[in-house]
Design an enzyme around this catalytic site. Structure first.
Site, PDB file in Angstrom:
ATOM      1  CG  ASN A 101      -8.504 -32.185  74.587  1.00 47.76           C
ATOM      2  OD1 ASN A 101      -7.795 -32.911  75.335  1.00 47.76           O
ATOM      3  ND2 ASN A 101      -9.348 -32.274  73.916  1.00 47.76           N
ATOM      4  CB  ILE A 102      -3.078 -27.706  74.867  1.00 44.01           C
ATOM      5  CG1 ILE A 102      -2.589 -28.852  73.911  1.00 44.01           C
ATOM      6  CG2 ILE A 102      -2.809 -28.296  76.440  1.00 44.01           C
ATOM      7  CD1 ILE A 102      -1.155 -28.860  74.126  1.00 44.01           C
ATOM      8  CG  ASP A 103      -7.950 -29.203  70.673  1.00 45.72           C
ATOM      9  OD1 ASP A 103      -8.959 -28.768  70.944  1.00 45.72           O
ATOM     10  OD2 ASP A 103      -7.552 -30.340  70.999  1.00 45.72           O
ATOM     11  CG  HIS A 152      -4.391 -30.536  81.503  1.00 42.53           C
ATOM     12  ND1 HIS A 152      -4.621 -31.897  81.192  1.00 42.53           N
ATOM     13  CD2 HIS A 152      -4.376 -30.585  82.925  1.00 42.53           C
ATOM     14  CE1 HIS A 152      -4.761 -32.454  82.138  1.00 42.53           C
ATOM     15  NE2 HIS A 152      -4.710 -31.680  83.334  1.00 42.53           N
ATOM     16  CB  SER A 189      -7.026 -42.652  79.245  1.00 48.28           C
ATOM     17  OG  SER A 189      -6.127 -41.668  79.819  1.00 48.28           O
ATOM     18  CG  ASN A 218     -13.268 -43.622  75.964  1.00 52.56           C
ATOM     19  OD1 ASN A 218     -12.878 -44.352  75.268  1.00 52.56           O
ATOM     20  ND2 ASN A 218     -12.449 -42.972  76.682  1.00 52.56           N
TER      21      ASN A 218
END
Ligand code: OAD
Length: 234
Positions: A89-91, A106, A175, A199
């Site tokens: 995640n980029i958050d 990422h 995913s 998940n």
């Protein structure tokens, strides 16, 4: 157990209101992934790409870490061994929940990278062609510090080392379609490392896991962390 390796994906931030990538229509907030997440897309239409990430940055700023992010911060703080937290995640919700060591393979939405000098700088509001690189002073060379399609993810050597040394691999809310992260579960299994998938749905990589905790991250992650910490407390 001495060492836990955790991989998170967009699903862990879903209940904080940040949209995941793969909806049934294959679009991401109305855009094709190739247009907003590839060097070619940025080259073709930098203004659109800058503005897309400016909107995402604002959404991330408004989002609040959820119980799953907090539980992982608690695990890092209280687990007596090593916890490696790698996120796709980029958050910055892991950090805002209290995690101190987060490997952003990422990239990060709140950072920019200079195409001229490669310096990475903080960028918490808007980014466009008019920004100046704080390191080399050039105007117009900053791009979002995000790994796009066709680019190589970050920290791969450190990740490989930590993963192959781990006793337990846990994948949360991913995913399993984007490599190399999608290959971590199989690699862990080949090294005889126990694997758990958290998940609500089954995924492409589900067959590589020893155990599946089916349900939303805010429910399953705190319960799993409670179990680990109570098993390791004296
Ligand atoms: P995806 O959007 O592909 O997958 C999100 C996963 O989260 C799915 O498997 C969902 O079932 C699951 N999920 C949804 N709600 C959940 C919840 N409440 N709790 C737990 N899981 C939930 O996201 P990623 O696998 O992270 O790459 O995508 C991988 C990469 O593809 C991203 O990092 C991004 C994208 O292209 C780059 O930007 C380089």
């Amino acid at each position: 157990m001495k060492s836990i390796f955790i991989l998170t994906g967009a699903g862990i931030s879903a209940e904080s209101g940040i949209q995941t990538f793969r909806g049934s229509d294959g679009l991401w907030e109305g855009h094709r992934l190739e247009d907003v997440a590839s060097p070619g897309g940025f080259h073709r239409d930098p203004t659109m790409v800058y503005s897309f990430y400016n909107v995402r940055r604002a959404k991330i700023r408004d989002a609040i870490p959820n119980a799953a992010h907090s539980a992982l911060a608690r695990l890092e703080r209280d687990f007596p061994g090593t916890v490696t937290l790698v996120t796709q995640n980029i958050d910055d919700l892991h950090e805002r929940a209290g995690s101190r060591q987060v490997v952003h393979m990422h990239g990060e939405a709140m950072k920019a990278r200079c195409l001229k000098c490669q310096a990475i700088s903080l960028c918490e509001t808007t980014l466009d062609e008019t920004n100046r690189c704080p390191a080399c002073g050039t105007v117009g060379t900053l791009r979002p510090h995000i790994v796009w399609f066709g680019e190589i993810p970050l920290f791969l050597e450190e990740i490989d080392h930590a993963l192959t040394q781990a006793d337990l691999f846990v994948a949360i809310g991913t995913s399993g379609v984007v490599y190399p992260a999608a290959g971590f579960a199989e690699l862990a299994a080949r090294h005889g490392i126990r694997t758990i998938e958290i998940n609500p749905a089954s995924t492409e990589i589900s067959p590589h896991f020893d155990e599946h905790l089916r349900g939303p991250a805010t429910e399953k992650v705190p319960a799993w962390v409670d179990g680990i910490l109570s098993a390791t407390s004296v």
